[in-house]
Write a protein that holds these residues in place. Structure first.
Motif, PDB file in Angstrom:
ATOM      1  N   LEU A 135     -10.779  14.949 -58.248  1.00 54.15           N
ATOM      2  CA  LEU A 135     -10.142  16.235 -58.019  1.00 54.15           C
ATOM      3  C   LEU A 135     -10.339  16.561 -56.545  1.00 54.15           C
ATOM      4  CD1 LEU A 135      -8.777  18.848 -58.900  1.00 54.15           C
ATOM      5  CD2 LEU A 135     -11.035  19.730 -59.479  1.00 54.15           C
ATOM      6  N   MET A 136      -9.231  16.724 -55.836  1.00 58.47           N
ATOM      7  CA  MET A 136      -9.281  17.074 -54.427  1.00 58.47           C
ATOM      8  C   MET A 136      -8.629  18.440 -54.261  1.00 58.47           C
ATOM      9  SD  MET A 136      -8.639  13.583 -52.356  1.00 58.47           S
ATOM     10  CE  MET A 136      -9.309  12.034 -52.922  1.00 58.47           C
ATOM     11  N   ALA A 137      -9.299  19.276 -53.517  1.00 62.97           N
ATOM     12  CA  ALA A 137      -8.803  20.626 -53.292  1.00 62.97           C
ATOM     13  C   ALA A 137      -8.390  20.779 -51.843  1.00 62.97           C
ATOM     14  CB  ALA A 137      -9.884  21.656 -53.633  1.00 62.97           C
ATOM     15  N   ALA A 138      -7.259  21.427 -51.648  1.00 60.16           N
ATOM     16  CA  ALA A 138      -6.759  21.732 -50.312  1.00 60.16           C
ATOM     17  C   ALA A 138      -6.736  23.242 -50.152  1.00 60.16           C
ATOM     18  CB  ALA A 138      -5.360  21.162 -50.126  1.00 60.16           C
ATOM     19  N   ARG A 139      -7.364  23.706 -49.105  1.00 59.01           N
ATOM     20  CA  ARG A 139      -7.282  25.131 -48.798  1.00 59.01           C
ATOM     21  C   ARG A 139      -5.819  25.443 -48.494  1.00 59.01           C
ATOM     22  NH1 ARG A 139     -11.180  25.937 -44.402  1.00 59.01           N
ATOM     23  NH2 ARG A 139      -9.448  25.562 -43.007  1.00 59.01           N
ATOM     24  N   ARG A 140      -5.324  26.564 -49.011  1.00 60.77           N
ATOM     25  CA  ARG A 140      -3.939  26.935 -48.768  1.00 60.77           C
ATOM     26  C   ARG A 140      -3.745  27.289 -47.299  1.00 60.77           C
ATOM     27  NH1 ARG A 140      -1.614  29.931 -54.022  1.00 60.77           N
ATOM     28  NH2 ARG A 140       0.278  28.937 -53.292  1.00 60.77           N
ATOM     29  N   ALA A 141      -2.540  27.150 -46.828  1.00 62.84           N
ATOM     30  CA  ALA A 141      -2.214  27.457 -45.441  1.00 62.84           C
ATOM     31  C   ALA A 141      -2.164  28.972 -45.231  1.00 62.84           C
ATOM     32  CB  ALA A 141      -0.865  26.844 -45.073  1.00 62.84           C
ATOM     33  N   GLY A 142      -2.426  29.389 -44.010  1.00 65.43           N
ATOM     34  CA  GLY A 142      -2.257  30.787 -43.633  1.00 65.43           C
ATOM     35  C   GLY A 142      -3.285  31.722 -44.215  1.00 65.43           C
ATOM     36  N   ARG A 143      -2.851  32.950 -44.453  1.00 71.86           N
ATOM     37  CA  ARG A 143      -3.728  34.022 -44.936  1.00 71.86           C
ATOM     38  C   ARG A 143      -4.404  33.664 -46.258  1.00 71.86           C
ATOM     39  NH1 ARG A 143      -6.186  38.784 -43.542  1.00 71.86           N
ATOM     40  NH2 ARG A 143      -6.524  39.992 -45.423  1.00 71.86           N
ATOM     41  N   ALA A 144      -3.633  33.034 -47.164  1.00 69.88           N
ATOM     42  CA  ALA A 144      -4.206  32.669 -48.462  1.00 69.88           C
ATOM     43  C   ALA A 144      -5.401  31.738 -48.294  1.00 69.88           C
ATOM     44  CB  ALA A 144      -3.139  32.016 -49.345  1.00 69.88           C
ATOM     45  N   GLY A 145      -5.315  30.788 -47.381  1.00 68.91           N
ATOM     46  CA  GLY A 145      -6.425  29.883 -47.125  1.00 68.91           C
ATOM     47  C   GLY A 145      -7.612  30.584 -46.498  1.00 68.91           C
ATOM     48  N   ARG A 146      -7.331  31.517 -45.595  1.00 66.13           N
ATOM     49  CA  ARG A 146      -8.426  32.287 -44.990  1.00 66.13           C
ATOM     50  C   ARG A 146      -9.115  33.171 -46.024  1.00 66.13           C
ATOM     51  NH1 ARG A 146      -4.555  32.234 -40.983  1.00 66.13           N
ATOM     52  NH2 ARG A 146      -3.740  34.299 -41.509  1.00 66.13           N
ATOM     53  N   ASP A 147      -8.398  33.498 -47.108  1.00 62.93           N
ATOM     54  CA  ASP A 147      -8.989  34.255 -48.211  1.00 62.93           C
ATOM     55  C   ASP A 147      -9.631  33.325 -49.244  1.00 62.93           C
ATOM     56  OD1 ASP A 147      -8.201  36.633 -47.074  1.00 62.93           O
ATOM     57  OD2 ASP A 147      -6.369  36.806 -48.274  1.00 62.93           O
ATOM     58  N   SER A 148      -9.802  32.072 -48.887  1.00 66.16           N
ATOM     59  CA  SER A 148     -10.469  31.047 -49.717  1.00 66.16           C
ATOM     60  C   SER A 148      -9.676  30.617 -50.940  1.00 66.16           C
ATOM     61  CB  SER A 148     -11.865  31.520 -50.149  1.00 66.16           C
ATOM     62  OG  SER A 148     -12.667  31.733 -49.015  1.00 66.16           O
ATOM     63  N   ASN A 149      -8.365  30.738 -50.911  1.00 65.83           N
ATOM     64  CA  ASN A 149      -7.533  30.229 -51.993  1.00 65.83           C
ATOM     65  C   ASN A 149      -7.251  28.750 -51.753  1.00 65.83           C
ATOM     66  OD1 ASN A 149      -7.259  32.715 -53.350  1.00 65.83           O
ATOM     67  ND2 ASN A 149      -5.657  33.331 -51.929  1.00 65.83           N
ATOM     68  N   SER A 150      -7.253  27.987 -52.825  1.00 70.48           N
ATOM     69  CA  SER A 150      -7.015  26.554 -52.694  1.00 70.48           C
ATOM     70  C   SER A 150      -6.160  26.047 -53.847  1.00 70.48           C
ATOM     71  CB  SER A 150      -8.333  25.790 -52.640  1.00 70.48           C
ATOM     72  OG  SER A 150      -9.066  25.985 -53.825  1.00 70.48           O
ATOM     73  N   VAL A 151      -5.678  24.827 -53.673  1.00 65.33           N
ATOM     74  CA  VAL A 151      -4.862  24.152 -54.679  1.00 65.33           C
ATOM     75  C   VAL A 151      -5.503  22.792 -54.916  1.00 65.33           C
ATOM     76  CG1 VAL A 151      -2.584  23.232 -55.211  1.00 65.33           C
ATOM     77  CG2 VAL A 151      -2.781  25.288 -53.830  1.00 65.33           C
ATOM     78  N   GLY A 152      -5.625  22.385 -56.168  1.00 56.40           N
ATOM     79  CA  GLY A 152      -6.250  21.106 -56.480  1.00 56.40           C
ATOM     80  C   GLY A 152      -5.265  20.117 -57.066  1.00 56.40           C
ATOM     81  N   VAL A 153      -5.608  18.844 -56.920  1.00 57.18           N
ATOM     82  CA  VAL A 153      -4.801  17.768 -57.474  1.00 57.18           C
ATOM     83  C   VAL A 153      -5.734  16.600 -57.802  1.00 57.18           C
ATOM     84  CG1 VAL A 153      -4.260  16.762 -55.194  1.00 57.18           C
ATOM     85  CG2 VAL A 153      -2.705  16.367 -57.111  1.00 57.18           C
ATOM     86  N   TYR A 154      -5.490  15.952 -58.931  1.00 64.20           N
ATOM     87  CA  TYR A 154      -6.212  14.724 -59.264  1.00 64.20           C
ATOM     88  C   TYR A 154      -5.458  13.586 -58.602  1.00 64.20           C
ATOM     89  CZ  TYR A 154      -9.264  16.987 -62.591  1.00 64.20           C
ATOM     90  OH  TYR A 154     -10.225  17.782 -63.155  1.00 64.20           O
ATOM     91  N   ILE A 155      -6.163  12.861 -57.743  1.00 66.10           N
ATOM     92  CA  ILE A 155      -5.509  11.830 -56.937  1.00 66.10           C
ATOM     93  C   ILE A 155      -6.436  10.624 -56.793  1.00 66.10           C
ATOM     94  CG2 ILE A 155      -6.321  12.862 -54.789  1.00 66.10           C
ATOM     95  CD1 ILE A 155      -3.630  12.134 -53.518  1.00 66.10           C
ATOM     96  N   CYS A 156      -5.853   9.469 -56.528  1.00 62.28           N
ATOM     97  CA  CYS A 156      -6.651   8.264 -56.311  1.00 62.28           C
ATOM     98  C   CYS A 156      -7.671   8.549 -55.211  1.00 62.28           C
ATOM     99  CB  CYS A 156      -5.764   7.093 -55.895  1.00 62.28           C
ATOM    100  SG  CYS A 156      -4.573   6.571 -57.149  1.00 62.28           S
ATOM    101  N   THR A 157      -8.932   8.295 -55.480  1.00 64.26           N
ATOM    102  CA  THR A 157     -10.005   8.614 -54.549  1.00 64.26           C
ATOM    103  C   THR A 157      -9.828   7.915 -53.210  1.00 64.26           C
ATOM    104  OG1 THR A 157     -11.482   8.963 -56.423  1.00 64.26           O
ATOM    105  CG2 THR A 157     -12.522   8.662 -54.294  1.00 64.26           C
ATOM    106  N   ASP A 158      -9.241   6.723 -53.205  1.00 63.56           N
ATOM    107  CA  ASP A 158      -9.044   6.003 -51.945  1.00 63.56           C
ATOM    108  C   ASP A 158      -7.728   6.379 -51.255  1.00 63.56           C
ATOM    109  OD1 ASP A 158      -7.149   4.705 -53.509  1.00 63.56           O
ATOM    110  OD2 ASP A 158      -8.072   2.723 -53.322  1.00 63.56           O
ATOM    111  N   LEU A 159      -6.953   7.292 -51.867  1.00 56.92           N
ATOM    112  CA  LEU A 159      -5.689   7.787 -51.308  1.00 56.92           C
ATOM    113  C   LEU A 159      -4.683   6.675 -51.031  1.00 56.92           C
ATOM    114  CD1 LEU A 159      -7.318  10.433 -48.972  1.00 56.92           C
ATOM    115  CD2 LEU A 159      -6.012  10.912 -51.037  1.00 56.92           C
ATOM    116  N   SER A 160      -4.675   5.644 -51.862  1.00 56.16           N
ATOM    117  CA  SER A 160      -3.774   4.502 -51.700  1.00 56.16           C
ATOM    118  C   SER A 160      -2.620   4.515 -52.693  1.00 56.16           C
ATOM    119  CB  SER A 160      -4.553   3.188 -51.843  1.00 56.16           C
ATOM    120  OG  SER A 160      -5.483   3.047 -50.810  1.00 56.16           O
TER     121      SER A 160
END
Length: 164
Positions: A96-121
């Motif tokens: 599970l990898m989480a990306a902080r959202r862009a802009g104001r939402a990210g500065r407010d600690s909002n994030s989006v997660g996705v299950y992805i290959c750990t090696d990103l391949s």
């Protein structure tokens, strides 16, 4: 994917500061990447095992996203499936990898997660250029091109959520 330069990569990040982007560790062999086989350039930071990065074309521009890996490690008997490329891996091969959202939402600690290959391949798994260790690809009736299109669409939907 078209080859991208170090400068393009560093200026592409939408969910971290310019300072953070200037300090992140880039892949060692940027020029030697299999660009024709990549839907996105993904890599892990060897100095910070909980960090990963993803750069791709999106909406006519180069977009980069900084990712954080969940700290929970799964047992080797557990199998996970990447939500982008649908490749299965044993143990911690999918994270599970989480990306902080862009802009104001990210500065407010909002994030989006996705299950992805750990090696990103993911791109290489879909094309059969890399085989998962004891994992596998689903037997599908879709052509490889259709599977690539699906992976790109799922990646695009994830990026839309990060940038919303």
């Amino acid at each position: 994917m078209q080859a991208v330069s170090e400068r393009e990569i560093r200026t592409s990040f939408v969910n971290c500061s310019k300072g953070e982007a200037s300090r992140l560790a880039l892949p060692r062999d940027l020029a030697g990447q299999p660009w024709d086989d990549l839907d996105f350039l993904g890599w892990r930071d060897p100095g910070a095992p909980d960090r990963g990065y993803l750069v791709t074309g999106h909406g006519g521009e180069i977009v980069g996203v900084a990712l954080r890996l969940a700290s929970q490690q799964r047992g080797y008997l557990h199998r996970g499936m990447c939500s982008l490329c649908l490749t299965t891996h044993p143990g911690s091969g999918v994270s599970l990898m989480a990306a902080r959202r862009a802009g104001r939402a990210g500065r407010d600690s909002n994030s989006v997660g996705v299950y992805i290959c750990t090696d990103l391949s993911c791109s290489l798994y879909v094309r059969g250029k890399k085989l998962p260790e004891l994992g596998g690809r689903l037997q599908e009736t879709l052509t490889v091109e259709q599977q690539i299109d699906r992976t790109r669409a799922r990646l695009s939907a994830f990026l839309d959520k990060v940038m919303a």
